[in-house]
Scaffold this active site. Structure first.
Site, PDB file in Angstrom:
ATOM      1  N   GLU A  23     -41.990  69.767  45.470  1.00 33.51           N
ATOM      2  CA  GLU A  23     -41.553  70.023  44.088  1.00 33.51           C
ATOM      3  C   GLU A  23     -41.159  68.742  43.376  1.00 33.51           C
ATOM      4  O   GLU A  23     -41.388  68.596  42.170  1.00 33.51           O
ATOM      5  CB  GLU A  23     -40.375  71.010  44.104  1.00 33.51           C
ATOM      6  CG  GLU A  23     -39.978  71.553  42.726  1.00 33.51           C
ATOM      7  CD  GLU A  23     -38.972  70.691  41.973  1.00 33.51           C
ATOM      8  OE1 GLU A  23     -38.761  70.935  40.779  1.00 33.51           O
ATOM      9  OE2 GLU A  23     -38.389  69.760  42.589  1.00 33.51           O
ATOM     10  N   ASP A  63     -38.419  70.100  49.996  1.00 34.06           N
ATOM     11  CA  ASP A  63     -38.405  68.635  49.945  1.00 34.06           C
ATOM     12  C   ASP A  63     -37.174  68.141  49.208  1.00 34.06           C
ATOM     13  O   ASP A  63     -36.547  68.874  48.425  1.00 34.06           O
ATOM     14  CB  ASP A  63     -39.670  68.107  49.264  1.00 34.06           C
ATOM     15  CG  ASP A  63     -39.825  68.628  47.834  1.00 34.06           C
ATOM     16  OD1 ASP A  63     -39.656  69.842  47.624  1.00 34.06           O
ATOM     17  OD2 ASP A  63     -40.109  67.825  46.926  1.00 34.06           O
TER      18      ASP A  63
END
Length: 381
Positions: free
Chosen positions: A138, A74
């Protein structure tokens, strides 16, 4: 072997996939195809639709020693694209810099690890297991890493190499991150007769004053030699529905950066105890505590075998060891395996992460691929 030109193209490809706090499955699928082309099996571990972690493993020799390698798929939002000189998802290369959201944080490190894993498999010069853990989310609480940790994928790791960008330095210790919400319930009434209601905003203000006083005492009492003191910041407040109505609901959200001396569990206890104590007062209070994200501190041995290996094989002499307040997926993986070696070390400049015109130096990215191979082979020698 994947040559440098292809390695750059592979990184450009995944930068062009928009994984702004979502859609990581598209990157996972891309990496799975790449690994399959090189004879490496992998599996998708779905967190929710469109968001899947990727796990892959290779074995050489008879040793059961296992090195985990990890990066997140991400990226944070690019914001206003018009402010970028180089479009955030074009993956342009200008003067040796590859521009794009996530180029340095941390698709550069992730792709370098994946290519290094492919090279290690082809060379067959290690003895043990290498396990790739590519994660989702994350940047928003680490749910992907927590899922993989809860499923046991980190339980047997002897070491964990996380390729976050720290300017050719090694992060071996970092603070915890902790997000929470306090909800205040009241009773609506007309603002001309406030005595008929219970003002949720005023009650929330009372709670904020009490909790900050308690946290000021914590901040004064506890200090870590490397990480400093606890940090607490109220960052979002919401409440009320109309100017002339007593609000029946209000809430605030806050983030804390924790240290081992006063950890996340202790902070949870302090918050819940304060809620309970204030609710017991005869003042019409009705508070609720909600934990939003729990990312513990990471503490590891700065002289671990993994860090010694990095010193041995790295292209940089006298690598600086860091301890910082920020957090990484390591917090979740170490939760169930506190004794494994840890090194957070990868290409890129942490100072330009999340910035407009984020970039990674192409030479830095390419240099880390053989370095990662050497780390794998030497640690699993």
């Amino acid at each position: 072997m994947i040559q440098n030109e292809q390695a750059v193209e592979l990184l450009q490809d995944i930068i062009r996939i928009r994984t702004e706090n979502d859609h990581e499955t598209e990157v996972a699928n891309y990496l799975q195809v790449l690994l399959t082309e090189h004879g490496i099996d992998s599996e998708l571990i779905e967190l929710e639709p469109g968001r899947s972690n990727l796990v892959a493993e290779i074995q050489c020799g008879s040793s059961e020693k296992t090195l985990g390698i990890s990066g997140h798929m991400d990226v944070v939002k690019a914001g206003n694209h018009d402010l970028w000189r180089h479009a955030p998802y074009a993956a342009e290369i200008v003067a040796g810099k590859l521009y794009g959201r996530g180029s340095t944080d941390m698709k550069g490190g992730l792709m370098a690890l994946v290519i290094a894993m492919i090279h290690a498999k082809e060379k067959q010069q290690f003895n043990g297991r290498i396990r790739l853990l590519a994660t989702v989310g994350e940047e928003t609480g680490e749910p992907g890493a927590r899922q993989l940790s809860d499923l046991g994928y980190a339980d047997d790791l002897n070491g964990l190499l996380v390729a976050e960008p720290f300017n050719n330095r090694i992060l071996y210790m970092h603070g915890g991150s902790y997000n929470y919400k306090i909800k205040s319930y009241g009773l609506s009434a007309h603002s001309s007769t406030p005595q008929k209601g219970q003002n949720a905003i005023q009650h929330l203000r009372d709670f904020m004053l009490v909790i900050q006083e308690k946290l000021d005492q914590v901040i004064a009492q506890y200090e870590n030699a490397k990480l400093g003191r606890t940090i607490h910041s109220i960052t979002l407040i919401d409440g009320g529905v109309q100017l002339n109505s007593i609000p029946e609901y209000a809430e605030y959200q806050a983030n804390a950066r924790t240290i081992p001396e006063f950890d996340n569990d202790q902070l949870t206890h302090l918050l819940q105890t304060t809620v309970d104590e204030m609710n017991a007062l005869d003042k019409g209070y009705h508070f609720e505590f909600e934990l939003l994200a729990d990312m513990p501190t990471v503490v590891s041995d700065p002289n671990s075998d993994l860090i010694q290996v990095i010193h041995q094989v790295s292209h940089q002499d006298n690598i600086e060891l860091l301890a910082l307040p920020g957090t990484t997926d390591t917090a979740q993986f170490q939760r169930n395996n506190p004794n494994m070696d840890v090194a957070i070390y990868g290409p890129g400049d942490v100072n330009i992460a999340h910035q407009i015109d984020e970039y990674i130096e192409v030479d830095d990215y390419l240099a880390f691929i053989p370095t990662f191979v050497s780390i794998m082979e030497t640690y699993l020698s």
